[in-house]
Motif scaffolding. Sequence first.
Motif, PDB file in Angstrom:
ATOM      1  N   HIS A  86       0.825  -1.209   0.000  1.00  0.00           N
ATOM      2  CA  HIS A  86       0.000   0.000   0.000  1.00  0.00           C
ATOM      3  C   HIS A  86       0.858   1.256   0.000  1.00  0.00           C
ATOM      4  O   HIS A  86       0.520   2.254  -0.655  1.00  0.00           O
ATOM      5  N   LEU A  87       1.968   1.227   0.715  1.00  0.00           N
ATOM      6  CA  LEU A  87       2.913   2.346   0.668  1.00  0.00           C
ATOM      7  C   LEU A  87       3.491   2.461  -0.739  1.00  0.00           C
ATOM      8  O   LEU A  87       3.566   3.562  -1.294  1.00  0.00           O
ATOM      9  N   PHE A  88       3.894   1.343  -1.305  1.00  0.00           N
ATOM     10  CA  PHE A  88       4.488   1.357  -2.641  1.00  0.00           C
ATOM     11  C   PHE A  88       3.500   1.906  -3.665  1.00  0.00           C
ATOM     12  O   PHE A  88       3.868   2.684  -4.546  1.00  0.00           O
ATOM     13  N   GLN A  89       2.242   1.530  -3.530  1.00  0.00           N
ATOM     14  CA  GLN A  89       1.215   2.022  -4.453  1.00  0.00           C
ATOM     15  C   GLN A  89       1.072   3.541  -4.356  1.00  0.00           C
ATOM     16  O   GLN A  89       0.979   4.229  -5.377  1.00  0.00           O
TER      17      GLN A  89
ATOM     18  N   GLN B 191       2.810  -7.493  -7.687  1.00  0.00           N
ATOM     19  CA  GLN B 191       1.530  -8.061  -8.107  1.00  0.00           C
ATOM     20  C   GLN B 191       0.338  -7.260  -7.612  1.00  0.00           C
ATOM     21  O   GLN B 191      -0.702  -7.167  -8.271  1.00  0.00           O
ATOM     22  N   GLU B 192       0.476  -6.654  -6.453  1.00  0.00           N
ATOM     23  CA  GLU B 192      -0.618  -5.867  -5.870  1.00  0.00           C
ATOM     24  C   GLU B 192      -1.074  -4.760  -6.821  1.00  0.00           C
ATOM     25  O   GLU B 192      -2.264  -4.467  -6.918  1.00  0.00           O
ATOM     26  N   LEU B 193      -0.135  -4.155  -7.517  1.00  0.00           N
ATOM     27  CA  LEU B 193      -0.480  -3.075  -8.444  1.00  0.00           C
ATOM     28  C   LEU B 193      -1.266  -3.592  -9.635  1.00  0.00           C
ATOM     29  O   LEU B 193      -2.116  -2.889 -10.187  1.00  0.00           O
ATOM     30  N   HIS B 194      -0.992  -4.826 -10.022  1.00  0.00           N
ATOM     31  CA  HIS B 194      -1.737  -5.432 -11.120  1.00  0.00           C
ATOM     32  C   HIS B 194      -3.109  -5.902 -10.637  1.00  0.00           C
ATOM     33  O   HIS B 194      -4.112  -5.750 -11.344  1.00  0.00           O
ATOM     34  N   ASN B 195      -3.162  -6.461  -9.439  1.00  0.00           N
ATOM     35  CA  ASN B 195      -4.430  -6.937  -8.891  1.00  0.00           C
ATOM     36  C   ASN B 195      -5.429  -5.803  -8.724  1.00  0.00           C
ATOM     37  O   ASN B 195      -6.635  -5.970  -8.929  1.00  0.00           O
ATOM     38  N   GLN B 196      -4.942  -4.637  -8.323  1.00  0.00           N
ATOM     39  CA  GLN B 196      -5.825  -3.487  -8.110  1.00  0.00           C
ATOM     40  C   GLN B 196      -5.934  -2.604  -9.354  1.00  0.00           C
ATOM     41  O   GLN B 196      -6.483  -1.507  -9.294  1.00  0.00           O
TER      42      GLN B 196
END
Length: 226
Positions: free
Chosen positions: A81-84, A142-147
């Motif tokens: 979440h910080l990275f995003q 992967q989180e950035l792709h998932n969201q």
Amino acid sequence: MTQDHSLKLQDSAPASSVNKERQFKGLSLAERKRVRREKLIEAGIEVYGKQGFFSVTVKDICNEAKLTERYFYESFKKSEHLFQSIFLQLIEKLETTVMQAIFAAAPDSRLMVRSGLTALFELLKNDPRMARIIYVDAMLVQELHNQATIQESMGRFDRMIQSFVLLLLPDLQKSSGEISLVATGLNGYVTQVAIRWVMGGFKQSQEDIIAACEVVFEALIAKFMH
């Protein structure tokens, strides 16, 4: 001192204590939380940008920010979440810088192309941390792709390039769908060149990189103006 006066002093003490706590160093609780969040973002840019997302822990971020881990979780549920938040902030800076350069060079179409590309690649070279976060790690988190964060950001750049094409060629007789596809292709081309340049450690000259990207924009102008 009367009993009533003593009671008034006792009643006022807790309120004064609470007020001091809330206004510590002249900042409200909300302001202090915002300042801590900004410190974490600055620390994240520094540490992720130099070491890479997958080599960094929450503790590393907190050490850089000089904050305890409880303050990290006050603002972010996890590292992704910080990275995003960092990624989106840097993308906005990149987009603003490029658009300002383009508008400053108007109405000369070729100068607008060169100015926009120069602004983009200069920003990346001058801040390798930004370059690594946007063009290396962001593609792997992967989180950035998932969201759908990556797709949304690419969409923003597609629209920026679409606006650029319309600014260059205001009388272009093409549908918005056609122009949108062209913009997506141009964005993809520049993005892949940027990724290769960043991952290669900026070894190729900036002038060569800009020239390689100018080719496709000049081809577009030549195609649509004749």
